[in-house]
Design a protein around this motif. Structure first.
Motif, PDB file in Angstrom:
ATOM      1  N   SER A 247       0.847  -1.109  -0.047  1.00  0.00           N
ATOM      2  CA  SER A 247       0.120  -0.023  -0.074  1.00  0.00           C
ATOM      3  C   SER A 247       0.884   1.160  -0.024  1.00  0.00           C
ATOM      4  CB  SER A 247      -0.987  -0.148   1.042  1.00  0.00           C
ATOM      5  OG  SER A 247      -0.105   0.112   2.488  1.00  0.00           O
ATOM      6  N   LYS A 250       2.167   1.846  -3.609  1.00  0.00           N
ATOM      7  CA  LYS A 250       1.211   2.337  -4.395  1.00  0.00           C
ATOM      8  C   LYS A 250       1.176   3.853  -4.254  1.00  0.00           C
ATOM      9  CE  LYS A 250      -1.280  -1.779  -5.442  1.00  0.00           C
ATOM     10  NZ  LYS A 250      -2.430  -2.677  -5.228  1.00  0.00           N
ATOM     11  N   ARG A 251       1.026   4.335  -2.896  1.00  0.00           N
ATOM     12  CA  ARG A 251       0.981   5.771  -2.325  1.00  0.00           C
ATOM     13  C   ARG A 251       2.050   6.451  -2.905  1.00  0.00           C
ATOM     14  NH1 ARG A 251       3.379   8.081   1.385  1.00  0.00           N
ATOM     15  NH2 ARG A 251       3.848   6.136   2.381  1.00  0.00           N
TER      16      ARG A 251
END
Length: 355
Positions: A247, A250-251
């Motif tokens: 996550s 992706k950020r």
């Protein structure tokens, strides 16, 4: 008679060039600032060539100490170039891993061959040694081609910009060296001034090209990390394929657009994610089915496409805004992923082609 004299003059001139090139190359590499092990290996290689040329000059033009055994002794002596060249090739593809011990192990058999021949003056020893030396040379060149592939793969797994550190040029040098090796074998067997001219000119050109490329070559830190048992255990992918940093990954790319940083490498990214680069590389290879280099530069290319469609900025400005270090790198990456040049892409999408 005039033609023969002209050929001999050209032969002497070519030999003179072959004498000077190693000295020039050695000086060039020795004068380089911020020398790495690679550049020192280059100095050693060309220093050996220079010493060899001086000794051969003394033999040919000052005092003949070899008599009827001159040709065979000189040919055997010239084979000692092979381990020095192999060491340089190894250092190019394995930065920081060559050294005196490795050179000694590879060079010892060649100097032992010289000693065996001088003690016996045996033609059989000469022929056997020449065959083995030629086989060593071919094997070293084949190994270099395979090592270049490995090195390039490591670069793409670690860096977002390989300009100045990749070894694309080395493949051409290897092909030329293979041709020179064949010419050298011919020159050792056929006593012809034409063959000697071709050999001296070719080897001078290739050696200077090698010295120039080594001079410009930068050394990248692409060696895999060493991990302890706990880290190795933590790195193992879960059965469901979930990575703890996914996550955050992706950020960083979708929201913070980390790919726009020009000097981004996998070590920097792994620190931002709180993991190590080996685990991150596994994520890219296994989960995303790509390499660090391809993933980052595809994202940069997508960003550049948007700028090409929506702005009239010059290409060098777009390259910089997209995270590329140079216009050349931008053009190469864009063509690789899109199949057209940035300028052609801009024309096809209704904007002006500016330079």
């Amino acid at each position: 008679m005039t033609t023969i004299a002209s050929v001999e003059s050209i032969k002497d001139f070519a030999a003179g060039i072959n004498f000077c090139i190693p000295l020039v190359s050695m000086t060039l590499l020795a004068a380089r600032r911020n020398k790495a092990v690679l550049h020192r290996a280059g100095v050693v290689f060309f220093a050996h060539l220079s010493i060899m040329n001086v000794l051969l000059f003394i033999q040919y033009f000052v005092i003949d100490v070899l008599g009827p055994h001159e040709t065979e002794t000189v040919n055997i002596y010239q084979t000692t170039v092979f381990p020095f060249g192999a060491l340089l090739m190894y250092e190019l593809t394995h930065p920081g891993h060559s050294g005196i011990r490795l050179l000694a192990v590879n060079a010892a058999p060649f100097f032992a061959l010289i000693a065996a021949y001088v003690l016996t003056w045996s033609h059989a020893v000469y022929v056997t040694g020449m065959v083995l030396a030629a086989a060593y040379g071919v094997a070293a060149l084949i190994y270099t081609v395979l090592a270049v592939r490995r090195y390039d793969r490591m670069l793409r797994e670690s860096l977002s910009d390989t300009e100045g550190v990749d070894l694309r040029w080395l493949r051409g040098i290897v092909c030329c060296c293979l041709g020179i090796l064949m010419t050298w074998v011919m020159a050792s067997v056929i006593d012809s001034p034409i063959v000697d001219i071709v050999y001296n000119v070719a080897i001078s050109a290739v050696f200077f090209a090698l010295a120039f490329c080594v001079y410009r070559q930068e050394v990248a830190d692409v060696e895999p990390e060493t991990t302890n048992n706990k880290e190795t255990t933590d790195m193992r992918e879960k059965n469901d394929g979930v990575y703890s940093f996914e996550s955050d990954f992706k950020r960083l790319f979708d929201k913070e657009r980390l790919y726009l940083e020009k000097d981004l490498n996998i070590s920097v990214l792994s620190k931002r994610l709180g993991t190590n680069r080996t685990y991150l590389s596994r994520y890219l290879n296994n989960k995303l089915e790509t390499t660090f280099y391809d993933y980052v530069n595809r994202r940069r290319t997508e960003h550049a496409k948007k700028l090409l469609r929506e702005t009239e900025n010059k290409l060098d400005v777009i390259a910089s805004m997209s995270g590329f270090n140079s216009l050349i790198t931008f053009r190469r990456a864009f063509f690789t992923y899109e199949g057209v040049t940035p300028g052609d892409y801009r024309l096809a999408h209704g904007s002006k082609k500016l330079f």
